[in-house]
Design a protein around this motif. Structure first.
Motif, short mmCIF file in Angstrom:
data_model
loop_
_atom_site.label_atom_id
_atom_site.label_comp_id
_atom_site.label_asym_id
_atom_site.label_seq_id
_atom_site.Cartn_x
_atom_site.Cartn_y
_atom_site.Cartn_z
N SER A 161 0.81 -1.23 0.00
CA SER A 161 0.00 0.00 0.00
C SER A 161 0.84 1.27 0.00
O SER A 161 0.30 2.37 0.03
CB SER A 161 -0.93 0.01 1.22
N ARG A 162 2.16 1.13 -0.04
CA ARG A 162 3.04 2.30 0.06
C ARG A 162 3.55 2.72 -1.32
O ARG A 162 3.83 1.88 -2.17
CB ARG A 162 4.23 2.00 0.97
N GLU A 163 3.67 4.02 -1.51
CA GLU A 163 4.30 4.55 -2.72
C GLU A 163 5.77 4.81 -2.42
O GLU A 163 6.10 5.69 -1.62
CB GLU A 163 3.61 5.84 -3.17
N THR A 164 6.62 4.02 -3.01
CA THR A 164 8.05 4.09 -2.69
C THR A 164 8.86 4.56 -3.89
O THR A 164 8.42 4.47 -5.04
CB THR A 164 8.58 2.71 -2.25
N ASN A 165 10.03 5.09 -3.59
CA ASN A 165 10.97 5.48 -4.63
C ASN A 165 12.37 5.11 -4.15
O ASN A 165 12.60 4.93 -2.95
CB ASN A 165 10.88 6.98 -4.92
N ILE A 166 13.29 5.02 -5.09
CA ILE A 166 14.62 4.52 -4.75
C ILE A 166 15.69 5.32 -5.48
O ILE A 166 15.50 5.74 -6.61
CB ILE A 166 14.72 3.01 -5.09
N TRP A 167 16.82 5.54 -4.78
CA TRP A 167 17.90 6.35 -5.32
C TRP A 167 19.25 5.67 -5.07
O TRP A 167 19.46 5.06 -4.03
CB TRP A 167 17.91 7.74 -4.66
N TYR A 168 20.12 5.79 -6.04
CA TYR A 168 21.50 5.30 -5.89
C TYR A 168 22.25 6.23 -4.94
O TYR A 168 22.15 7.45 -5.03
CB TYR A 168 22.19 5.29 -7.25
N ARG A 169 23.02 5.64 -4.00
CA ARG A 169 23.75 6.46 -3.04
C ARG A 169 25.24 6.14 -2.95
O ARG A 169 25.92 6.63 -2.07
CB ARG A 169 23.11 6.33 -1.65
N GLY A 170 25.76 5.30 -3.84
CA GLY A 170 27.20 5.08 -3.86
C GLY A 170 27.59 3.62 -3.72
O GLY A 170 26.75 2.75 -3.45
N LYS A 171 28.87 3.34 -3.89
CA LYS A 171 29.36 1.97 -3.73
C LYS A 171 30.52 1.97 -2.74
O LYS A 171 31.26 2.94 -2.60
CB LYS A 171 29.82 1.39 -5.07
N GLY A 172 30.65 0.88 -2.04
CA GLY A 172 31.71 0.76 -1.05
C GLY A 172 32.02 -0.70 -0.79
O GLY A 172 31.56 -1.59 -1.51
N PRO A 173 32.78 -0.98 0.26
CA PRO A 173 33.17 -2.36 0.57
C PRO A 173 31.98 -3.29 0.80
O PRO A 173 32.07 -4.49 0.54
CB PRO A 173 34.00 -2.19 1.85
N ALA A 174 30.87 -2.73 1.31
CA ALA A 174 29.69 -3.55 1.59
C ALA A 174 28.79 -3.74 0.38
O ALA A 174 27.76 -4.42 0.46
CB ALA A 174 28.90 -2.94 2.73
N GLY A 175 29.16 -3.14 -0.75
CA GLY A 175 28.36 -3.27 -1.95
C GLY A 175 27.81 -1.93 -2.42
O GLY A 175 28.26 -0.87 -2.00
#
Length: 204
Positions: A130-144
């Motif tokens: 039921s949620r309206e979601t959005n997603i953004w790239y925030r970088g890469k590092g040792p954890a992925g």
């Protein structure tokens, strides 16, 4: 080009907008895109910050990029355009512009990042239908590779990380099957974005 901006305090002031920006020749512009301060203007009367969106063309030859940036308010008009051949990529809205430039700065493939976004959003929809979601790239590092997902809880951002191996697997899938889903759903003419999967039915 000069534009008039109207502030809520009643002040109308003039700003100069560059219609074309070369990021190789203007590293300050590149940095301001990445930190979110690009095209920020201060009202001379009340000191309120304004961040208007205008159509601009970004040139980044070292990344083989020619990018048309459209204001978010032009999204519907873009989808209603007739088919056209234009010699550049398109993004819509300054947040998407910053996202794309960040991806390229980190030497990642935008189509793979957008495909990963679609998978993460699909998983979020399963858990929070039921949620309206959005997603953004925030970088890469040792954890992925890190993504931020908003809209699940008010005022909160969910942090999601994708292992490098999953990025490589998605990249290999694209090389072998570039017309398969989700890749085939990501592009509308010059515009390649997970937003093409999320756009309203009226604009499909």
């Amino acid at each position: 080009m000069k534009h008039d901006l109207s502030c809520q305090c009643g002040k109308i002031f003039q700003v100069v907008i560059e219609e074309e920006v070369n990021l190789d020749e203007n590293p300050t512009s590149l940095n301001s895109i990445l930190d979110g301060s690009f095209m920020s203007f201060i009202c001379p009367a009340c000191k309120k910050k304004h961040k208007p969106e205008f159509r601009i063309l970004l040139i980044w030859k070292s990344k083989n990029l020619k990018l048309e940036v459209l204001p978010e308010m032009d999204r519907g008009e873009f989808y209603r355009r007739k088919k056209e051949d234009i010699p550049y990529e398109t993004v819509i809205g300054f947040p998407e512009m910053s996202d794309r430039i960040s991806v390229l700065k980190d030497d990642l493939e935008p189509v793979i990042i957008e495909a990963l976004k679609s998978c993460l959003l699909a998983k979020a929809e399963e858990n929070y239908p039921s949620r309206e979601t959005n997603i953004w790239y925030r970088g890469k590092g040792p954890a992925g590779i890190e993504f931020h997902l908003d809209g699940i809880r008010a005022g909160e951002v969910a942090v999601m990380r994708v292992p490098d191996d999953l990025y490589k697997k998605m990249s290999n899938n694209y090389i072998k099957h570039p017309k398969s889903e989700p890749f085939s759903l990501l592009r509308v003419r010059s515009y390649m974005s997970v937003q093409n999967i999320l756009r309203p039915d009226a604009l499909k």
